[in-house]
Design a protein around this motif. Sequence first.
Motif, mmCIF file in Angstrom:
data_model
loop_
_atom_site.group_PDB
_atom_site.id
_atom_site.type_symbol
_atom_site.label_atom_id
_atom_site.label_comp_id
_atom_site.label_asym_id
_atom_site.label_seq_id
_atom_site.Cartn_x
_atom_site.Cartn_y
_atom_site.Cartn_z
ATOM 1 N N VAL A 185 39.989 37.678 39.966
ATOM 2 C CA VAL A 185 38.943 38.561 40.515
ATOM 3 C C VAL A 185 37.772 37.729 41.032
ATOM 4 N N TRP A 208 37.939 46.517 44.742
ATOM 5 C CA TRP A 208 38.973 46.294 45.768
ATOM 6 C C TRP A 208 38.566 46.948 47.086
ATOM 7 N N SER A 211 40.692 43.867 40.605
ATOM 8 C CA SER A 211 39.523 44.376 41.319
ATOM 9 C C SER A 211 39.580 45.888 41.507
#
Length: 984
Positions: free
Chosen positions: A874, A766, A811
């Motif tokens: 993702v 992320w 993520s």
Amino acid sequence: MPLPKNHHLHLYLLFFLFLLSNAAAADELQILLKLKSSLQDSNSQLFATWDSTANSFCKFTGITCNDVGSVREIELSNQKLSGSLPLDSICQLPSLEKLAFGSNFLHGTITEDLRNCTKLKYLDLGKNLFAGSFPDISSLSQLEHLHLNGSWFSGIFPWTSLTNMTGLIRLSLGDNPFDPSPFPKEVENLKKLEWLYLANCSIQGTIPSEIGNLVELINLELSDNNMTGEIPVEIGQLTKLWQLELYINRFTGMLPFGLRNLTILENFDASENFLEGDLNELRFLTNLVSLQLYDNNFSGEVPEEFGELNKLVNLSLYGNKLTGPLPQKLGSWSEMGFIDVSENFLTGTIPPDMCNKGTMKQLLMLQNKLTGEIPANYAKCTTLTRFRVNNNSLSGVVPAGLWGLPNVAIIDITSNQIEGPITSDIGNAKKLAQLFVSYNRLSGELPDELSKSTSLVSVMLNNNQFSGKIPAKIGDLKQLGTLHLESNLLSSSIPKSLGSCSFLSDLNTANNSLSGEIPSSLGSLPTLNSLDLSHNQLSGKIPESLASLRLSMLDLSHNRLTGAVPESLSIAAYNGSLSGNPGLCSMDITYFPRCSPKKEMSDDVRTLIICFSVGTAILFVSLICFSFLKRKEKDQDRSLKEESWDVKSFHVITFSEDEILDSITQENLIGKGGSGNVYKVSLANGKEVAVKHIWNTDPSGRKMFKSTTPMLGRRGSGSSKSKEFDAEVQTLSSIRHVNVVKLFCSITSEDSSLLVYEYLPNGSLWDRLHTCEKMKLDWDARYEIAVGAAKGLEYLHHGCERLVIHRDVKSSNILLDEFLKPRIADFGLAKMVQTNAIKDSSHVVAGTHGYIAPEYGYTYKVNEKSDVYSFGVVLMELVTGKKPIDPSFGDNKDIVNWICGNLKSRESVLGVVDSYVPEAYREEAIKVLRIAILCTARLPELRPSMRSVVQMLEEAHEPMKLLDIVISKDGSSKKMEVLKGTEK
């Protein structure tokens, strides 16, 4: 008596035939076992009966034999199989008549060996993941069924193969990116054909008049091609047609005369063409269930006979030039589910009885010239999810029950002449996300029950005559992103609770009579982008907290604000935004009077006195607290070392218990969770570990039963379930995989617990995708992260002794080491499925918004396919660089829906790829996107296993022509069909 010589010969012949039969059976068994070894079965049950020691292969699942025990049929459709087909051996089965592998995840190419299956009558390879062109199969002259739709074949299809297949009953070749070709003449001679599916396979030119020769046709689908010209009148000869699909082409002219002869036609779709004229030819089609003609140039009135269609469920005529009234009996007799007649020139009133059968879900009539009131019957239509009648000339009062329909997601009556209040019924609209009532004559006070409609995302109430106060608990709308109340008669103050709407990005209360101070809580809204409070009677100072906002639009003009303008708002970008407030002063804005030095001195002195008094008190309290905390800290430090600790190691460790305990200090803190902290510990050997410290008791000694689930990289996040700690330890302690975060040991006592992990210095995926680090993550790194994370999940699902469902794949839970190699982390919600558990599912609500699979919408039972969905999200993040929930997607859309809406053309598909991905890698990115779409299929059983996902990702590196991604339709909206594996 000796047997005659010829009798001996007969016995010898029978014995010889017996030997041949046994030899043939042995050969067929080996062929089937080779097929088994070439395929991977994600549910691991299909091939349980395929055993070399079985009495007969005729009892194998999916195998049917003829009377002499030879394989006649292989039926393995919809079995979630992956791998490739060994056609060289399959086609050696001497009696094979049926070969069905449709709706799986098979890949590779189809070889010329298929031509040796000369006795085939049924061939189904549709809805798979093959590559390359399809071979010539002229030798399969006995074929009656040929299904190749949606299998990603490309190149030139061998149309001449069909010449000898005069017995074909079903031909399904659509949804493949073949090279463009005209309508194949070979098809014109298939007189027995009942089913012809050539949608989305690059057919060009006109429909030949010879189509009328195919009089046995039940289904004809030519949609989503590049066909031109008029629809031939010979279509009217196909009197057995049940379905006619011609949408998304370039057809012109009128509906052909003779279309009325198709009296058993139930589904007709010619949307998105250039057709014109009236609809009178359709008056006689009394069996119509679905009629979709949107985005054409049809004119004239909707035939009155449509009101008598007692089977009509879907009617979509939007985007035409239709005039006159709608039949008032429309939908009265049928189980009407959907109507969209928007963007026409229709007049008259809304037909009152379209929800008579209680089945209507969507009523869309926006942008017409409709008049009259909203019929009262729709207040009882509890199935409605969308009600849009905006931009008409409707009047009267909205039926009270309509505001509170339990399933409605959008109510849009914007730009009409509607009067009356929003009633308290709106508190029952628990699924209402969009409330659009602007530009009407609505009045009365806004009901307090508005704050109970907690799914609201957008509320547009502007340009009405609402009065009274804004509901005090409006801050309960935690999903609220847009709130427009401007140009009403509202009074009282702005509720402080608005500061709780953490997703609020657009707030407009201009042109009312609001008074009181601007709540300082507005300055805490993290996503607020536009703030317009102008033309009210707001007073007091401008809150300093507004300075922390990153606003693209600010307007506080024409109020009664006083005092100094905060320095951060005294910039050119806000010129004019503060005008009309004569009580304001500024040292920087020229059109305001300069703040008085004397007054400033007075204020400063007053402030100094207050600060001194408060400071003295704070200092006194601080000294007491400091003394208490130092004593407590010493006690805690002492308790950490004095407590009795139980150490359980799960790997060989090179550090001591004391080394960890000594490092639980403030300077090593890197993250905080709901019930504990995360520390970065530098060991004496030079290595680093992450330590999660969970307190089991509060200072009073009361059990907290909490644990944290941090990301072990840069940040931590908390949870409040004691089971999460146990789940994390139980799960990670048994896992050994390079792509799963390593748990070295646990150190527990009665009051707290320590979990010691490997430290991942590059934070989470992320961070890398959605922060300033984004530019450093090139495509090669993204691809390797995708493959590595997939292998980690594959291990959890297939490699452990018991299936592990992670249940919070995202993520931020994929951590990156110093080489950007991924680790699956945060197992606080993970579930180890017992081998004797019923249906290996979990009832606990788990996951993160934007990653949660859609089955949560109708059941809390989830299995490993929920992880697959989350991983698909993702993958979409990796390809697009977008967050799972992003304002740019529009209201009520996540990344999955956004991508679905961008699968209309090659250009739009390429447009979703992150701009940071170089041109040379975009084809590979599209292949990964294709896998992501398969993973996010709405139905769990249509998603591939993680084992198949890994295999597909690894093959994505192989050179392959960029394939066009195709779409189909569902009602008036489009949905992915081939890629998501849904049925046509």
